[in-house]
Design a protein around this motif. Structure first.
Motif: not given
Length: 66
Positions: A19-22, A35, A38, A41, A61
């Motif tokens: 997961l790199k972005s949300v 998160f 992650d 992220l 993160t």
């Protein structure tokens, strides 16, 4: 996340290494450890509706020391 999503469960996305972005959309509360772990992220967008962030929500993160 869909605009209708207003809350997340504890550790809902924890440990997702890829997961790199949300995009938080309509989320108002980020629970503890949401998160956590992650490591990739680094980007959070659409965070204007956030009212509270739980302990260790972004622990381990690239978001920072949050």
């Amino acid at each position: 996340m869909p605009a209708a999503t207003t809350s997340l469960g504890k550790a809902a996305f924890a440990g997702i290494d890829s997961l790199k972005s949300v995009s938080l959309g309509g989320v108002t509360d980020i629970p503890e450890q949401a998160f956590k772990g992650d490591f990739a992220l680094s980007t959070v967008t659409d965070s204007t509706k956030i009212m509270s962030i739980g302990a260790e929500a972004f622990y381990h993160t690239n978001i920072g020391d949050a």
